[in-house]
Every structure is written in C-alpha cells, then in structure tokens.
Design an enzyme around this catalytic site. Structure first.
Site, PDB file in Angstrom:
ATOM      1  N   VAL A  22      13.821  11.631  13.317  1.00  0.00           N
ATOM      2  CA  VAL A  22      13.856  10.537  12.347  1.00  0.00           C
ATOM      3  C   VAL A  22      12.510  10.412  11.642  1.00  0.00           C
ATOM      4  O   VAL A  22      12.432  10.301  10.415  1.00  0.00           O
ATOM      5  CB  VAL A  22      14.222   9.213  13.046  1.00  0.00           C
ATOM      6  N   PRO A  42       3.038  11.247  21.507  1.00  0.00           N
ATOM      7  CA  PRO A  42       2.629  12.244  22.503  1.00  0.00           C
ATOM      8  C   PRO A  42       3.249  13.616  22.258  1.00  0.00           C
ATOM      9  O   PRO A  42       2.679  14.637  22.640  1.00  0.00           O
ATOM     10  CB  PRO A  42       3.105  11.636  23.824  1.00  0.00           C
ATOM     11  N   ASP A 194      15.989  23.774 -31.962  1.00  0.00           N
ATOM     12  CA  ASP A 194      16.163  25.134 -32.439  1.00  0.00           C
ATOM     13  C   ASP A 194      17.614  25.351 -32.846  1.00  0.00           C
ATOM     14  O   ASP A 194      18.508  24.561 -32.505  1.00  0.00           O
ATOM     15  CB  ASP A 194      15.811  26.143 -31.339  1.00  0.00           C
ATOM     16  N   LYS A 216      15.605  28.738 -36.791  1.00  0.00           N
ATOM     17  CA  LYS A 216      15.286  29.940 -37.555  1.00  0.00           C
ATOM     18  C   LYS A 216      16.336  30.999 -37.273  1.00  0.00           C
ATOM     19  O   LYS A 216      16.967  31.021 -36.224  1.00  0.00           O
ATOM     20  CB  LYS A 216      13.911  30.486 -37.155  1.00  0.00           C
ATOM     21  N   THR A 277      14.820  31.289 -18.826  1.00  0.00           N
ATOM     22  CA  THR A 277      14.572  32.213 -19.928  1.00  0.00           C
ATOM     23  C   THR A 277      15.697  33.225 -20.083  1.00  0.00           C
ATOM     24  O   THR A 277      16.213  33.761 -19.102  1.00  0.00           O
ATOM     25  CB  THR A 277      13.232  32.948 -19.740  1.00  0.00           C
ATOM     26  N   MET A 326      14.712  39.364 -29.375  1.00  0.00           N
ATOM     27  CA  MET A 326      14.621  39.404 -30.840  1.00  0.00           C
ATOM     28  C   MET A 326      14.373  40.837 -31.330  1.00  0.00           C
ATOM     29  O   MET A 326      13.563  41.075 -32.222  1.00  0.00           O
ATOM     30  CB  MET A 326      13.501  38.466 -31.328  1.00  0.00           C
TER      31      MET A 326
END
Length: 408
Positions: A22, A42, A194, A216, A277, A326
């Site tokens: 606990v 202890p 984006d 873009k 990513t 890209m």
C-alpha cells in the site's frame, strides 16, 4: 463533511509510516509530486528499497516514532498494523499536520483523491463516506477518458497570458495523436493547422475556435514560414492559447524548431507536444520495420527536398535503412545518386502513400526499377519512401498490411 483541496507538496517533507504494498503505491504518487519523502519502516518492498538506493527518498529501517513527524507537512500512516496507523494519525492531529490513515480514513484528517491530469488541469475524486477505492478509481477513469477524448471544452474562461502549443498530429490516422495532443486542442482559442494529417482532428474543435489553415503542398506555399511564425506570436501576445497543429512530429522535418524559436524570441511561452512521426509509423503500419536484427540496426531519416546528400548515399550503399519524407518529386535523383554511390541495384524500395489512412497504398520495387513502377502507378504525395532490406515484401508486410487503418 469532506472538502477537496489541492496541496502543493513539492520540496515539502512527507513522512510515510510503513513500506509495504500500500505504501509503495502511494510513494510513487508523492515522488511524482516532487515531495521531500521520508519512509520509516523496519522492512520495505523492493520498489521502495530501489528508490532509496537511487536517492529518490530516505528510508529509516526501523519503526515509526513521534519525533519523525517533526518537520512533516503531510503524513501517510500505511503500516500493516491498524493500531500503529491510528497512533500515527493521533500524533499528526496533535501537531496539526494532515494525515491519511490507510487503515481507516475516518481516523485521519485527509484522504487521497484518485487523480488524473489533463494539461494544466487535474481532476480528483474522493469518497465522502466509507472509503471505496475501486469506486473512485472507476469514476476518475471514466471522467479522464471523457476529457482526453476531446469531449470537454478546456479553454480558459479568465483572461491570461497567451501561449503557443506545438502539437504533433501524427501521420494521418486520428487515433495516433497523443492524449496530450487532444487535450491541447480542447484548450485552444486558435488552431493554426497544416494541410496534411490534421483534418479529422479539427472536426471536434468548437465552432467558435478560430482555425487558420496554413497548409502547403509540393507546388503551393500560400503562407510563407515567416508569416506562420508571425501568426503564432500575434495571437499569443493578444492573450490567446494557440495550438500549432502539425502533421507527424513538430521537430522531425516539420520546421517546428523555427516556430518555437520565434515564440521564444518574442517572449511567448511555448510547449512542445511530440507527435508520432510518419518516418517511423507509416512504414510500421505498412508492415515495414525500419530496423530489424540481421538486416539493419540503424535508420537515416532525410528530406526529399535535400535530394540524396552524401550521408544518404553512404547509408544506402552500406545497407542502412533510409527513410525519405517529401521525396516523390526527387525520387529519380535519389535513386541515381544511390546507384552511382555504390548501392546495390537489387536493394528493396517501398513507397507508402497516404500512410495510416483509408487511402493508403504501397508501391514496391528495387533501386533498379522503382522509378519506373512509381511512374506507372502514378505515385503522389504525401508519401514515405523506405530504401533498404527491411522493405522486402516477404518480411512482415503480408501479415501486417491486412490490418486496415482506422477511418476515424
């Protein structure tokens, strides 16, 4: 009657009597709060002993004494003996120090809430009657799930200092945005988005949140980067919370560093929420592990805008996995440079278009023929190009690619 308050325990002395299971669970919470933690018992669990060895807390290997509470701001009585816990609670009461009695909450002066955090907000749930830990955890989890799903408007109601949150939206599947990313969207007064990887996430944004599209495409850049930086700063200086929602990860070929720098230079607080990513997740969803023991133990991520620089050419020649973002327009030049630099013409290549979405499509070939195949199939951006032995179609793809991506 029980009241619910928030207590800042950072760098303040918290004394824990007991070091069993606990106590171990509660100790993790106190450590997360940055408390100056002293455990007295202890015998201790392996977890508490390890924390003590690392210097995260101080462990006194003996029974609790009243003097141990001398500098305490908060006390947890969590020994295996209820009578000891009650005694510790009485000591704390006499010293006017708040105390949780793990044996019987009614004997203590405090109760620990089941807590969930959501950005700069915390939700706590406690029992006001007989303690029922499983019940309050169930309620907390249900509330947390509701908030983290973006179902609650977390925008500030009082005027305050503006800020910018750079959020990585992930590769396209809305299920791959992080929990913190969804929370940030629920806090936004303005979203600067984006074109790619963000559309479905914007569906849950309230109608009165201003959404500015600065997306873009390969041939069209309607909003230059300097203007994007200025938009973030202008809105933040006006006192708004601005979320810059970027595809993939903000700092992986996403110009997030430039945006963060612009905010810092203007004195605007900025938070970065990492994203999944596309360089790693898109190949993974298509059944392509960018590293695999026996095939490739390293991966190079590069931009197609840079073409095949010397590092990428060397990596292809040496069998290192090369991931190109890209890179559709530059594919012929990249292949030509790789072959001229000594890469094996039989090196597998995979091009994953619109990865992790319902539009995902994979075109495969080798360095010797991938340009021809890409032309025949009409490969278009957005696409992730993987060059290396990990792109072999017989490696994992036939088993994994059968799992369809989420549609929303």
């Amino acid at each position: 009657m029980t009241a619910l308050f928030g207590i800042d325990l950072k760098d303040r002395r918290v004394v824990v009597a007991g070091a069993g299971n606990v106590a171990s669970r509660r100790v993790r919470r106190f450590l997360a709060e940055g408390a100056d933690l002293v455990v007295v018992a202890p015998v201790a669990t392996a977890d508490i002993r390890q924390h003590a060895q690392h210097g995260d807390l101080v462990w006194h290997e003996r029974g609790i004494e009243e003097a141990d509470l001398a500098e305490a701001w908060f006390v947890l009585a969590a020994t295996d003996a209820p009578e000891v816990n009650d005694r510790v609670a009485a000591w704390a009461e006499a010293r006017r120090v708040f105390c949780i009695d793990a044996s019987d909450a009614s004997h203590g002066s405090a109760r620990q809430a089941a807590l969930s955090r959501h950005g700069d907000l915390a939700i706590g749930v406690i029992s006001t009657g007989t303690p029922d830990p499983r019940r309050i955890r169930a309620v907390r989890d249900a509330l947390a799930a509701h908030v983290d799903a973006g179902e609650v408007d977390l925008r500030r109601r009082r005027e305050g200092h503006g800020r910018v949150i750079l959020v990585g939206a992930g590769p396209g599947d809305p299920g791959l945005v992080t929990v913190r990313g969804r929370q940030a969207l629920a806090e936004a007064d303005v979203v600067v988005a984006d074109r790619l990887g963000t559309a479905e996430l914007l569906v849950s944004v309230p109608y009165d949140v201003e959404v500015i599209n600065v997306g873009k495409s390969p041939d069209t850049h309607p909003v230059p980067q300097d203007r994007i930086n200025a938009i973030l700063v202008e809105h933040a200086l006006a006192g708004r919370t601005v979320v810059r929602l970027k595809g993939g990860d903000p700092f992986v070929l996403g110009r997030g560093g430039e945006e963060a720098h612009a905010c810092i230079a203007a004195g605007v607080p900025v938070e970065v929420v990492p994203g999944v990513t596309s360089a790693l997740s898109v190949p993974a969803r298509a059944g392509i592990p960018v590293t695999q023991r026996g095939l490739s133990t390293a991966v190079l991520v590069t931009s197609g805008h840079a073409g095949a620089d010397a590092t990428a050419v060397t990596a292809m020649a040496e069998g290192t996995t090369v991931v190109v973002l890209m890179g559709v327009a530059a594919l012929p030049d990249i292949v030509t440079a790789g072959l001229a630099g000594g890469a094996d013409p039989a090196t597998p290549v995979a091009i994953v278009e619109s990865g992790t979405t319902v539009e995902e499509r994979v075109t495969r070939g080798t360095l010797a023929d991938i340009v021809r195949f890409a032309g025949e199939t009409g490969v278009k951006p957005p696409a992730v190009i993987v060059v290396g032995n990990v792109a072999r179609p017989d490696l994992l793809a036939s088993q994994i690619a059968a799992t369809p991506p989420r549609s929303g």
